[in-house]
Design a protein around this motif. Structure first.
Motif, PDB file in Angstrom:
ATOM      1  N   GLN A   1       2.137  13.899   8.947  1.00  0.00           N
ATOM      2  CA  GLN A   1       1.643  14.486   7.919  1.00  0.00           C
ATOM      3  C   GLN A   1       2.653  16.221   8.393  1.00  0.00           C
ATOM      4  O   GLN A   1       1.652  16.844   9.157  1.00  0.00           O
ATOM      5  CB  GLN A   1       0.593  14.398   7.804  1.00  0.00           C
ATOM      6  N   ALA A   2       3.120  16.682   7.531  1.00  0.00           N
ATOM      7  CA  ALA A   2       4.059  18.404   7.494  1.00  0.00           C
ATOM      8  C   ALA A   2       2.936  18.597   6.889  1.00  0.00           C
ATOM      9  O   ALA A   2       2.123  20.216   7.765  1.00  0.00           O
ATOM     10  CB  ALA A   2       4.995  18.377   6.241  1.00  0.00           C
ATOM     11  N   ALA A   3       1.507  18.522   6.191  1.00  0.00           N
ATOM     12  CA  ALA A   3       1.126  19.309   5.936  1.00  0.00           C
ATOM     13  C   ALA A   3      -0.785  18.254   5.846  1.00  0.00           C
ATOM     14  O   ALA A   3      -1.178  17.339   6.259  1.00  0.00           O
ATOM     15  CB  ALA A   3       1.017  19.972   4.134  1.00  0.00           C
ATOM     16  N   TYR A   4      -1.394  19.257   5.603  1.00  0.00           N
ATOM     17  CA  TYR A   4      -2.837  18.874   5.859  1.00  0.00           C
ATOM     18  C   TYR A   4      -3.336  17.589   4.986  1.00  0.00           C
ATOM     19  O   TYR A   4      -2.579  17.263   3.975  1.00  0.00           O
ATOM     20  CB  TYR A   4      -4.004  19.672   5.391  1.00  0.00           C
ATOM     21  N   THR A   5      -3.415  16.343   5.751  1.00  0.00           N
ATOM     22  CA  THR A   5      -3.772  15.128   4.988  1.00  0.00           C
ATOM     23  C   THR A   5      -5.586  14.873   5.653  1.00  0.00           C
ATOM     24  O   THR A   5      -5.552  14.911   7.352  1.00  0.00           O
ATOM     25  CB  THR A   5      -2.475  13.585   5.231  1.00  0.00           C
ATOM     26  N   THR A   6      -5.863  14.071   4.831  1.00  0.00           N
ATOM     27  CA  THR A   6      -7.446  13.524   5.013  1.00  0.00           C
ATOM     28  C   THR A   6      -7.314  12.225   4.926  1.00  0.00           C
ATOM     29  O   THR A   6      -6.905  11.693   4.557  1.00  0.00           O
ATOM     30  CB  THR A   6      -8.493  13.713   4.390  1.00  0.00           C
TER      31      THR A   6
END
Length: 313
Positions: A251-256
């Motif tokens: 995941q290139a961006a923060y993912t919850t």
């Protein structure tokens, strides 16, 4: 007196002593039954319908007391919640118990906190209190968080790092998901690192039907990132331990990620592990906001008057 007659009287006396049986002593004490042993109540409507105790044969009536002894409310109602006389008609033989049924209004008056209760029996010779009174229990219907320092704001502890290479806590609000810190796994040619935290949860009486969730926020960089979370549950009812793995896709961006965990029995301990198996230096995994949460709406459950320890924190 002839010797023969004297001997016969002595034998008769010995026999009478040996055959004499002392009358059974009257029962002069009785124990509380439920709730008992610092149990945590999550749902009053299903777990606290009755206060129960063992009958005292000599009792002509009972008096039950329930006290609110501590809590976190800004306006706590400390003091007596219940002070009621209970007739012996509230006692049964199958099961062997006496009971007091809480009313809806009494349960509605109970707020989160610690309670103590006891029973006094009135007898012809006086008043007798339950032998194990007062008994304590806690009521908390709210969401409960088990992991400490899930955002790494105070460093790594109480997480334990194993086989860490250049992996570390980074303090930089610009790159953290929330707060000022996050944890960074850096890849290496021999990467076998992980961070671990465990929670002792027997007190909370977690069982199948409860909603226990692992959540974490992460991002990755690099083409061959390999990372996953693993949750191991240990049970106190003989159920074999269970393991659940959650793979962390790139995941290139923060993912919850929120994962509802499968519960197979009564949970004693939960171990949460975050692994890194990325084999290149430029493969990185940043972790933040890790939580293990018991939902506030506990599933209905039956009363369980077993002994449970105090929470460890």
């Amino acid at each position: 007196m002839p010797m023969r007659r004297t001997a016969a009287l002595i034998v008769a006396l010995i026999l009478s002593i040996s055959l004499w049986v002392a009358p059974a002593q009257a029962q002069d004490s009785f124990p509380l039954q439920y709730p008992l042993g610092n149990v945590l109540i999550r749902d009053l409507s299903t777990e606290l319908t009755l206060l129960t105790w063992t009958p005292l044969p000599a009792a002509t009536q009972y008096r039950v007391y329930l006290f609110y002894v501590s809590g976190n409310s800004t306006a706590p109602r400390f003091g007596t919640v219940i002070d009621e006389v209970v007739p012996t008609t509230n006692c049964t033989t199958t099961p062997l118990r006496c009971f007091y049924a809480l009313t809806p209004s009494e349960r509605a008056a109970m707020e989160r906190g610690e309670y103590a209760w006891t029973v006094e029996a009135t007898t012809p010779s006086g008043t007798v209190e339950a032998s194990n009174g007062a008994a304590f229990f806690n009521y908390n219907p709210n969401e409960i968080q088990f992991l400490l320092n899930g955002g790494f704001e105070t460093g790594l502890s109480p997480w334990v790092g194993i086989n860490l290479t250049a992996d570390t806590v980074i303090v930089d609000p610009a790159i953290a998901n929330t707060g000022s810190a996050s944890f960074l796994f850096r890849g290496s040619a021999t990467e076998l690192s992980k961070i671990v935290q465990r929670a002792e949860v027997a007190y909370y009486n977690i069982r199948p039907g409860d909603d226990l969730t692992l959540s974490l926020t992460y991002l990755t960089t690099g083409a061959t990132v390999s990372s996953y979370a693993r949750v191991t549950m240990y049970y106190n009812d003989g159920t074999p331990q269970s393991i659940q793995r959650i793979d962390l896709a790139p995941q290139a961006a923060y993912t919850t990620v929120n994962t509802s965990l499968t519960i197979n029995g009564r949970v004693r301990r939960v171990r949460v592990e975050l692994f890194n198996r990325s084999l290149r230096k430029n493969d990185r995994v940043r972790l933040d906001d890790i939580a293990l949460t018991l939902a506030g709406s506990a599933a209905p459950r039956s009363a369980t008057p077993e002994l449970l320890p105090f929470p460890v924190r």
